[in-house]
Design a protein around this motif. Structure first.
Motif, PDB file in Angstrom:
ATOM      1  N   VAL A 140       5.988   5.017   2.576  1.00 28.47           N
ATOM      2  CA  VAL A 140       5.452   4.209   1.486  1.00 28.47           C
ATOM      3  C   VAL A 140       4.091   4.773   1.098  1.00 28.47           C
ATOM      4  CG1 VAL A 140       6.685   2.088   2.098  1.00 28.47           C
ATOM      5  CG2 VAL A 140       4.445   2.547   3.116  1.00 28.47           C
ATOM      6  N   GLY A 141       3.690   4.521  -0.135  1.00 28.91           N
ATOM      7  CA  GLY A 141       2.387   4.971  -0.609  1.00 28.91           C
ATOM      8  C   GLY A 141       1.650   3.839  -1.285  1.00 28.91           C
ATOM      9  N   VAL A 142       0.319   3.871  -1.197  1.00 33.56           N
ATOM     10  CA  VAL A 142      -0.524   2.849  -1.815  1.00 33.56           C
ATOM     11  C   VAL A 142      -1.696   3.536  -2.516  1.00 33.56           C
ATOM     12  CG1 VAL A 142      -1.904   0.759  -1.443  1.00 33.56           C
ATOM     13  CG2 VAL A 142       0.083   1.203   0.008  1.00 33.56           C
ATOM     14  N   THR A 143      -2.058   3.021  -3.693  1.00 31.17           N
ATOM     15  CA  THR A 143      -3.218   3.502  -4.436  1.00 31.17           C
ATOM     16  C   THR A 143      -4.264   2.397  -4.473  1.00 31.17           C
ATOM     17  OG1 THR A 143      -1.755   4.775  -5.867  1.00 31.17           O
ATOM     18  CG2 THR A 143      -4.004   4.449  -6.644  1.00 31.17           C
ATOM     19  N   VAL A 144      -5.526   2.758  -4.226  1.00 27.77           N
ATOM     20  CA  VAL A 144      -6.631   1.804  -4.292  1.00 27.77           C
ATOM     21  C   VAL A 144      -7.689   2.347  -5.247  1.00 27.77           C
ATOM     22  CG1 VAL A 144      -8.571   0.810  -3.001  1.00 27.77           C
ATOM     23  CG2 VAL A 144      -6.294   0.846  -1.990  1.00 27.77           C
ATOM     24  N   HIS A 145      -8.192   1.466  -6.126  1.00 27.48           N
ATOM     25  CA  HIS A 145      -9.344   1.794  -6.971  1.00 27.48           C
ATOM     26  C   HIS A 145     -10.488   0.920  -6.495  1.00 27.48           C
ATOM     27  CE1 HIS A 145     -10.933   2.634 -11.302  1.00 27.48           C
ATOM     28  NE2 HIS A 145     -11.688   3.147 -10.358  1.00 27.48           N
ATOM     29  N   ASP A 146     -11.495   1.555  -5.912  1.00 29.71           N
ATOM     30  CA  ASP A 146     -12.641   0.875  -5.303  1.00 29.71           C
ATOM     31  C   ASP A 146     -13.657   0.510  -6.387  1.00 29.71           C
ATOM     32  OD1 ASP A 146     -14.803   0.071  -3.774  1.00 29.71           O
ATOM     33  OD2 ASP A 146     -15.178   2.044  -2.886  1.00 29.71           O
ATOM     34  N   LEU A 147     -13.569  -0.739  -6.864  1.00 33.10           N
ATOM     35  CA  LEU A 147     -14.463  -1.220  -7.917  1.00 33.10           C
ATOM     36  C   LEU A 147     -15.372  -2.336  -7.413  1.00 33.10           C
ATOM     37  CD1 LEU A 147     -11.816  -1.321 -10.790  1.00 33.10           C
ATOM     38  CD2 LEU A 147     -13.744   0.259 -10.609  1.00 33.10           C
ATOM     39  N   GLY A 148     -15.702  -2.309  -6.152  1.00 34.06           N
ATOM     40  CA  GLY A 148     -16.553  -3.356  -5.595  1.00 34.06           C
ATOM     41  C   GLY A 148     -15.786  -4.638  -5.428  1.00 34.06           C
ATOM     42  N   ARG A 149     -16.284  -5.719  -6.018  1.00 38.50           N
ATOM     43  CA  ARG A 149     -15.626  -7.022  -5.875  1.00 38.50           C
ATOM     44  C   ARG A 149     -14.416  -7.165  -6.794  1.00 38.50           C
ATOM     45  NH1 ARG A 149     -20.896 -10.434  -6.724  1.00 38.50           N
ATOM     46  NH2 ARG A 149     -21.188  -8.677  -8.116  1.00 38.50           N
ATOM     47  N   HIS A 150     -14.105  -6.132  -7.559  1.00 41.91           N
ATOM     48  CA  HIS A 150     -12.973  -6.181  -8.486  1.00 41.91           C
ATOM     49  C   HIS A 150     -11.992  -5.050  -8.207  1.00 41.91           C
ATOM     50  CE1 HIS A 150     -15.227  -9.176 -10.727  1.00 41.91           C
ATOM     51  NE2 HIS A 150     -16.253  -8.358 -10.714  1.00 41.91           N
ATOM     52  N   ASP A 151     -11.807  -4.712  -6.927  1.00 44.30           N
ATOM     53  CA  ASP A 151     -10.897  -3.623  -6.551  1.00 44.30           C
ATOM     54  C   ASP A 151      -9.493  -3.862  -7.099  1.00 44.30           C
ATOM     55  OD1 ASP A 151     -12.976  -2.512  -5.155  1.00 44.30           O
ATOM     56  OD2 ASP A 151     -12.254  -3.103  -3.189  1.00 44.30           O
ATOM     57  N   ARG A 152      -8.771  -2.757  -7.264  1.00 41.74           N
ATOM     58  CA  ARG A 152      -7.389  -2.832  -7.738  1.00 41.74           C
ATOM     59  C   ARG A 152      -6.496  -2.050  -6.783  1.00 41.74           C
ATOM     60  NH1 ARG A 152      -7.698  -4.909 -13.059  1.00 41.74           N
ATOM     61  NH2 ARG A 152      -5.509  -4.482 -13.399  1.00 41.74           N
ATOM     62  N   LEU A 153      -5.181  -2.313  -6.841  1.00 44.39           N
ATOM     63  CA  LEU A 153      -4.254  -1.703  -5.895  1.00 44.39           C
ATOM     64  C   LEU A 153      -2.879  -1.546  -6.538  1.00 44.39           C
ATOM     65  CD1 LEU A 153      -4.068  -2.451  -2.166  1.00 44.39           C
ATOM     66  CD2 LEU A 153      -1.966  -2.657  -3.479  1.00 44.39           C
ATOM     67  N   GLY A 154      -2.175  -0.476  -6.159  1.00 45.76           N
ATOM     68  CA  GLY A 154      -0.792  -0.264  -6.574  1.00 45.76           C
ATOM     69  C   GLY A 154      -0.006   0.262  -5.386  1.00 45.76           C
ATOM     70  N   TYR A 155       1.328   0.266  -5.469  1.00 47.72           N
ATOM     71  CA  TYR A 155       2.142   0.700  -4.336  1.00 47.72           C
ATOM     72  C   TYR A 155       3.422   1.352  -4.827  1.00 47.72           C
ATOM     73  CZ  TYR A 155       2.949  -4.168  -5.480  1.00 47.72           C
ATOM     74  OH  TYR A 155       3.110  -5.344  -6.176  1.00 47.72           O
ATOM     75  N   SER A 156       3.979   2.192  -3.982  1.00 44.29           N
ATOM     76  CA  SER A 156       5.109   3.038  -4.365  1.00 44.29           C
ATOM     77  C   SER A 156       6.372   2.264  -4.710  1.00 44.29           C
ATOM     78  CB  SER A 156       5.408   4.047  -3.251  1.00 44.29           C
ATOM     79  OG  SER A 156       5.684   3.384  -2.029  1.00 44.29           O
ATOM     80  N   TRP A 157       6.508   1.045  -4.227  1.00 41.23           N
ATOM     81  CA  TRP A 157       7.728   0.279  -4.484  1.00 41.23           C
ATOM     82  C   TRP A 157       7.563  -0.678  -5.673  1.00 41.23           C
ATOM     83  CZ3 TRP A 157       4.530  -0.143  -0.327  1.00 41.23           C
ATOM     84  CH2 TRP A 157       3.882  -1.360  -0.122  1.00 41.23           C
ATOM     85  N   ALA A 158       6.559  -0.477  -6.502  1.00 41.94           N
ATOM     86  CA  ALA A 158       6.316  -1.358  -7.650  1.00 41.94           C
ATOM     87  C   ALA A 158       7.518  -1.415  -8.588  1.00 41.94           C
ATOM     88  CB  ALA A 158       5.085  -0.909  -8.416  1.00 41.94           C
ATOM     89  N   SER A 159       8.190  -0.295  -8.786  1.00 44.50           N
ATOM     90  CA  SER A 159       9.312  -0.277  -9.731  1.00 44.50           C
ATOM     91  C   SER A 159      10.653  -0.605  -9.087  1.00 44.50           C
ATOM     92  CB  SER A 159       9.398   1.087 -10.418  1.00 44.50           C
ATOM     93  OG  SER A 159       9.675   2.091  -9.459  1.00 44.50           O
ATOM     94  N   THR A 160      10.718  -0.580  -7.760  1.00 45.91           N
ATOM     95  CA  THR A 160      11.991  -0.864  -7.089  1.00 45.91           C
ATOM     96  C   THR A 160      12.053  -2.274  -6.529  1.00 45.91           C
ATOM     97  OG1 THR A 160      11.254  -0.055  -4.926  1.00 45.91           O
ATOM     98  CG2 THR A 160      12.274   1.555  -6.427  1.00 45.91           C
TER      99      THR A 160
END
Length: 197
Positions: A140-160
């Protein structure tokens, strides 16, 4: 509750992820950066200063869901300075869980790749322990965008909809960081990779 029901509940909840998160705005702005991710870590030892690690992704946070889902991601992933040229030598673990009304699953993952750029990180690994049938042994894979208190995240199974449904995922592959971190639940920190190009 039967395992099949758990799979259906988790799969349905994760499928809702993509739809609910796509409505998220892109108005979050990066915080003023004064953390270790902007400068080399210089912890002195008895003999010499410690060399900055090549890349890192650490921290724990819950994702925001209006329906009240309890979704938590936790990272402790590192790429040593000596392995700067090879992101597939990253070490560490990450964990994630998704529960709604007491139903869901969790997974522990052994890191096998870490790429970071600025405040964005992509980490992948193989599931070593999970109560979701069929998840163990899956990458599995995960993406993180480090924006302080407003961080964001995505993951490899988002479409499945489920990590179980992802076939032969390569290392360091994930989705765009479309999910929002729930306010006040934690923070992720990315140490940017600076390869010799």
């Amino acid at each position: 509750m039967k395992r099949r029901t758990k799979i259906v509940v988790l799969g349905s909840a994760l499928l809702l992820t993509a739809g609910a998160a796509s409505a998220a705005t892109a108005s979050d702005t990066p915080r003023e950066r004064t953390t270790a991710s902007d400068a080399p870590r210089q912890q002195a030892t008895a003999d010499a200063p410690r060399q900055r690690e090549a890349a890192a992704l650490t921290g724990t946070a819950k994702l925001y869901r209006s329906a009240g889902d309890d979704i938590t991601f936790s990272f402790d992933a590192h790429l040593a300075a000596k392995d700067k040229a090879d992101p597939s030598k990253a070490t560490g673990t990450f964990e994630f869980s998704h529960y709604l009304n007491g139903e869901g699953a969790r997974a522990e993952v052994k890191v096998d790749c870490l790429l970071t750029g600025g405040t964005v990180a992509v980490v992948s690994g193989v599931v070593t322990d999970s109560d979701l049938p069929g998840a163990e042994g899956k990458r599995v894979g995960v993406t993180v965008h480090d924006l302080g208190r407003h961080d964001r995240l995505g993951y490899s199974w988002a479409s499945t909809g489920s990590p179980v449904d992802t076939e032969e995922l390569p290392k360091c592959v994930s989705s765009a960081p479309f999910e929002k971190v729930k306010k006040g639940t934690g923070d992720f920190t990315v140490v940017p990779w600076q390869p010799d190009l």
